[in-house]
Write an enzyme that holds these catalytic residues in place. Structure first.
Site, PDB file in Angstrom:
ATOM      1  N   GLY A 219       0.853  -1.189   0.098  1.00 59.52           N
ATOM      2  CA  GLY A 219       0.050  -0.048  -0.212  1.00 59.52           C
ATOM      3  C   GLY A 219       0.834   1.333  -0.011  1.00 59.52           C
ATOM      4  O   GLY A 219       0.386   2.222  -0.048  1.00 59.52           O
ATOM      5  N   PRO A 262       4.830  -4.545  -1.013  1.00 62.34           N
ATOM      6  CA  PRO A 262       4.610  -3.253  -1.995  1.00 62.34           C
ATOM      7  C   PRO A 262       4.452  -3.715  -3.375  1.00 62.34           C
ATOM      8  O   PRO A 262       5.320  -4.527  -3.682  1.00 62.34           O
ATOM      9  CB  PRO A 262       5.631  -2.343  -1.777  1.00 62.34           C
ATOM     10  CG  PRO A 262       6.717  -3.147  -1.152  1.00 62.34           C
ATOM     11  CD  PRO A 262       6.111  -4.471  -0.796  1.00 62.34           C
ATOM     12  N   ARG A 264       2.910  -1.025  -5.892  1.00 60.32           N
ATOM     13  CA  ARG A 264       3.078   0.305  -6.606  1.00 60.32           C
ATOM     14  C   ARG A 264       4.380   0.885  -6.418  1.00 60.32           C
ATOM     15  O   ARG A 264       5.106   1.614  -7.373  1.00 60.32           O
ATOM     16  CB  ARG A 264       1.739   1.237  -6.226  1.00 60.32           C
ATOM     17  CG  ARG A 264       1.631   2.550  -6.707  1.00 60.32           C
ATOM     18  CD  ARG A 264       0.969   3.691  -6.016  1.00 60.32           C
ATOM     19  NE  ARG A 264      -0.378   2.839  -5.471  1.00 60.32           N
ATOM     20  CZ  ARG A 264      -1.381   2.909  -6.524  1.00 60.32           C
ATOM     21  NH1 ARG A 264      -1.475   3.521  -7.667  1.00 60.32           N
ATOM     22  NH2 ARG A 264      -2.593   2.150  -6.042  1.00 60.32           N
ATOM     23  N   CYS A 334     -15.090   4.622 -27.153  1.00 61.27           N
ATOM     24  CA  CYS A 334     -16.330   5.193 -27.618  1.00 61.27           C
ATOM     25  C   CYS A 334     -17.066   5.378 -26.062  1.00 61.27           C
ATOM     26  O   CYS A 334     -18.264   5.187 -26.207  1.00 61.27           O
ATOM     27  CB  CYS A 334     -17.038   4.235 -28.499  1.00 61.27           C
ATOM     28  SG  CYS A 334     -17.323   2.724 -27.677  1.00 61.27           S
ATOM     29  N   TYR A 363      -0.099  -0.730 -12.230  1.00 56.62           N
ATOM     30  CA  TYR A 363      -1.642  -0.929 -12.503  1.00 56.62           C
ATOM     31  C   TYR A 363      -2.179  -0.156 -13.989  1.00 56.62           C
ATOM     32  O   TYR A 363      -2.970   0.474 -14.254  1.00 56.62           O
ATOM     33  CB  TYR A 363      -2.428  -0.301 -11.548  1.00 56.62           C
ATOM     34  CG  TYR A 363      -2.033  -0.906  -9.961  1.00 56.62           C
ATOM     35  CD1 TYR A 363      -2.362  -2.441 -10.091  1.00 56.62           C
ATOM     36  CD2 TYR A 363      -1.513  -0.176  -9.214  1.00 56.62           C
ATOM     37  CE1 TYR A 363      -2.297  -3.033  -8.717  1.00 56.62           C
ATOM     38  CE2 TYR A 363      -1.056  -0.959  -8.219  1.00 56.62           C
ATOM     39  CZ  TYR A 363      -1.516  -2.270  -7.733  1.00 56.62           C
ATOM     40  OH  TYR A 363      -1.337  -2.815  -6.626  1.00 56.62           O
TER      41      TYR A 363
HETATM   42  N1  LLP Z   1      -1.048  -7.581  -1.176  1.00 54.13           N
HETATM   43  C1  LLP Z   1      -2.188  -7.520  -1.630  1.00 54.13           C
HETATM   44  C2  LLP Z   1      -2.811  -8.733  -1.062  1.00 54.13           C
HETATM   45  C3  LLP Z   1      -2.867  -6.693  -2.737  1.00 54.13           C
HETATM   46  O1  LLP Z   1      -4.085  -6.939  -2.648  1.00 54.13           O
HETATM   47  C4  LLP Z   1      -2.107  -5.555  -3.082  1.00 54.13           C
HETATM   48  C5  LLP Z   1      -2.955  -4.680  -4.165  1.00 54.13           C
HETATM   49  C6  LLP Z   1      -0.914  -5.244  -2.689  1.00 54.13           C
HETATM   50  C7  LLP Z   1      -0.621  -6.309  -1.663  1.00 54.13           C
HETATM   51  C8  LLP Z   1      -0.113  -4.169  -3.456  1.00 54.13           C
HETATM   52  O2  LLP Z   1      -0.621  -2.997  -3.094  1.00 54.13           O
HETATM   53  P1  LLP Z   1       0.209  -1.618  -3.240  1.00 54.13           P
HETATM   54  O3  LLP Z   1       1.516  -1.672  -2.627  1.00 54.13           O
HETATM   55  O4  LLP Z   1       0.464  -1.733  -4.836  1.00 54.13           O
HETATM   56  O5  LLP Z   1      -0.812  -0.530  -3.066  1.00 54.13           O
HETATM   57  N2  LLP Z   1      -5.546  -0.880  -9.296  1.00 54.13           N
HETATM   58  C9  LLP Z   1      -5.482   0.073  -8.204  1.00 54.13           C
HETATM   59  C10 LLP Z   1      -4.477  -0.488  -6.923  1.00 54.13           C
HETATM   60  C11 LLP Z   1      -5.295  -1.983  -6.508  1.00 54.13           C
HETATM   61  C12 LLP Z   1      -4.419  -2.603  -5.524  1.00 54.13           C
HETATM   62  C13 LLP Z   1      -4.949  -4.017  -5.274  1.00 54.13           C
HETATM   63  N3  LLP Z   1      -4.186  -4.741  -4.331  1.00 54.13           N
HETATM   64  C14 LLP Z   1      -4.729   1.308  -8.651  1.00 54.13           C
HETATM   65  O6  LLP Z   1      -4.605   1.513  -9.913  1.00 54.13           O
HETATM   66  O7  LLP Z   1      -4.572   2.280  -8.065  1.00 54.13           O
END
Ligand code: LLP
Length: 406
Positions: A219, A262, A264, A334, A363
């Site tokens: 996150g 992480p 993102r 469209c 993403y």
């Molecule tokens: N762990 C789990 C179980 C997750 O479901 C996710 C993301 C992460 C880790 C990694 O999260 P991050 O560090 O990337 O925030 N499509 C959305 C984000 C969806 C995240 C889904 N799960 C966007 O483009 O903002």
């Protein structure tokens, strides 16, 4: 921005657009930053591959010594192709079929389940085996309600009140709870909410004295707008260290490992997206710059109202500052919601100019689609030697129809 204007033009001419371009140097830097977050703890970083599963990126992440999580058999398949051994993959499942569970279990991959009924399913498939349970720490976070994955309004995790039921199912099937995990949501720029959620998860951990690992989730945000602050990793490191040290003082298994997850943070800033301007038009009050970046290429603005910085690279001549105008940048899909950037001050655009979208590594391609029978873009990596290499071909009309049954 890791590319000079002349390189942007060269890449557009060489590969066409839309085109995702990544920097190996930035990717490696982010991996190292996160890996060194808790130098005094037994820490493993799982790159959350859903953010970007390009094989080339995964290989680099593996070389940097990170592990990976997976969300589906498909992600496991690609990760194994990238050379990750089974013990470096953590399958964080959600509402999966027995076949999907078996896919992971047969490969010796640790699986986390996030409901009592899925825990029963693991028990039936793999009695006497090891499993992890994803708990809901009761605190969520995220840039949009659609990506908040803990707290009271989400399908994810097992709430703390069900600990006795978890214990009962574990003992019914003689399962060992190897670890517990959480993921509170995507994109926080202030680590406080993360640390608070970890306190809550660690309370749950105390119910299970023999855990081998505790996965704190991902996150970690990156600044998308110029005015956004950067997540203070030094402070987060100090705060995490103090919470975990406190926990370890009286947690029986001193060998317990902590995982971070992480997605993102690892890949967002190593990627940009290039598009080409194909029209400029006035419709009532608004000037629209029409490009080939539809929401099939980058869905984040349409789906979450997300902000991505966009800049224009002029192919022919540089405009002066006076030649800026406020425009809305749109794609070629469209739907009226096909808006990449609303009311932005950009240099005056002309046909053929190149649009550069920042922070597109996470993403971006991963959520692209063939909507409108559009071809998903190509991807290019700028290696450490500064040379570009194609790491995914653009879809073709043939690949678009390959699964039809004639
Ligand atoms: N762990 C789990 C179980 C997750 O479901 C996710 C993301 C992460 C880790 C990694 O999260 P991050 O560090 O990337 O925030 N499509 C959305 C984000 C969806 C995240 C889904 N799960 C966007 O483009 O903002």
């Amino acid at each position: 921005m890791f590319l000079k204007q002349e390189d942007v033009i060269r890449l557009q001419e060489k590969y066409g657009t839309p085109l995702y371009v990544y920097s190996e140097a930035v990717l490696r830097e982010r991996c190292r930053e996160v890996k060194s977050l808790l130098p005094n703890k037994r820490l493993r970083v799982n790159y959350s591959a859903k953010a970007n599963t390009n094989l080339d990126l995964l290989k680099i992440v593996r070389e940097e010594g990170l592990d990976v999580d997976a969300m589906s058999p498909g992600e496991i398949y690609v990760e194994q192709l990238a050379g990750f051994e089974s013990n470096r993959i953590f399958y964080i499942s959600n509402n999966v079929s027995a076949e999907e569970m078996r896919f992971a279990i047969d490969r010796g991959i640790m699986i986390s389940v996030d409901s009592l009924s899925q825990l029963e399913m693991v028990g039936q498939i793999n009695p006497g085996g090891k499993v992890a349970v994803r708990f809901n720490p009761g605190i969520g976070a995220g840039h949009h309600e659609k990506v908040v994955t803990a707290g009271k309004k989400t399908k994810f995790g097992v709430q703390r009140e069900f600990v006795p039921e978890v214990k009962a199912i574990l003992s019914k099937y003689n399962l060992t709870l190897a670890g517990i995990n959480q993921h509170i949501g995507s994109l926080f720029l202030d680590g406080k909410v993360y640390v608070d959620s970890i306190r809550s998860l660690l309370e749950i951990a105390r119910e299970f004295p023999n855990l081998s690992f505790i996965d704190l989730g991902g996150g970690f945000g990156v600044p998308y707008k110029p005015e956004d602050n950067r997540l203070d990793l030094k402070k987060l490191s100090v705060d995490l260290d103090s919470v975990l040290s406190e926990f370890l003082k009286d947690y029986p298994n001193k060998e317990v490992t902590f995982k971070l997850e992480p997605g993102r943070y690892i890949v967002a800033e190593c990627g940009i997206l290039l598009g080409t301007v194909h029209s400029v038009k006035q419709n009532y009050e608004t000037t629209y710059v029409g490009t080939d970046i539809g929401f099939n290429v980058l869905i984040r603005p349409a789906m979450y109202d997300s902000h991505h910085e966009v800049t224009l690279v002029k192919k022919n001549q540089q405009n002066t500052a006076a030649d800026h105008e406020v425009v809305t940048v749109v794609g070629n899909i469209c739907e009226s919601g096909d808006i990449l950037a609303r009311s932005r001050k950009l240099q005056k655009a002309e046909l053929g100019d190149i649009l550069v979208v920042s922070n597109a590594g996470a993403y971006g391609y991963a959520m692209s689609s063939n909507y409108n029978c559009r071809l998903r873009p190509a991807e290019v990596m700028i290696g450490l030697d500064g040379k570009d290499r194609l790491i995914r071909r653009r879809d073709t009309l043939e690949s678009l129809v390959q699964n039809f049954v004639y």
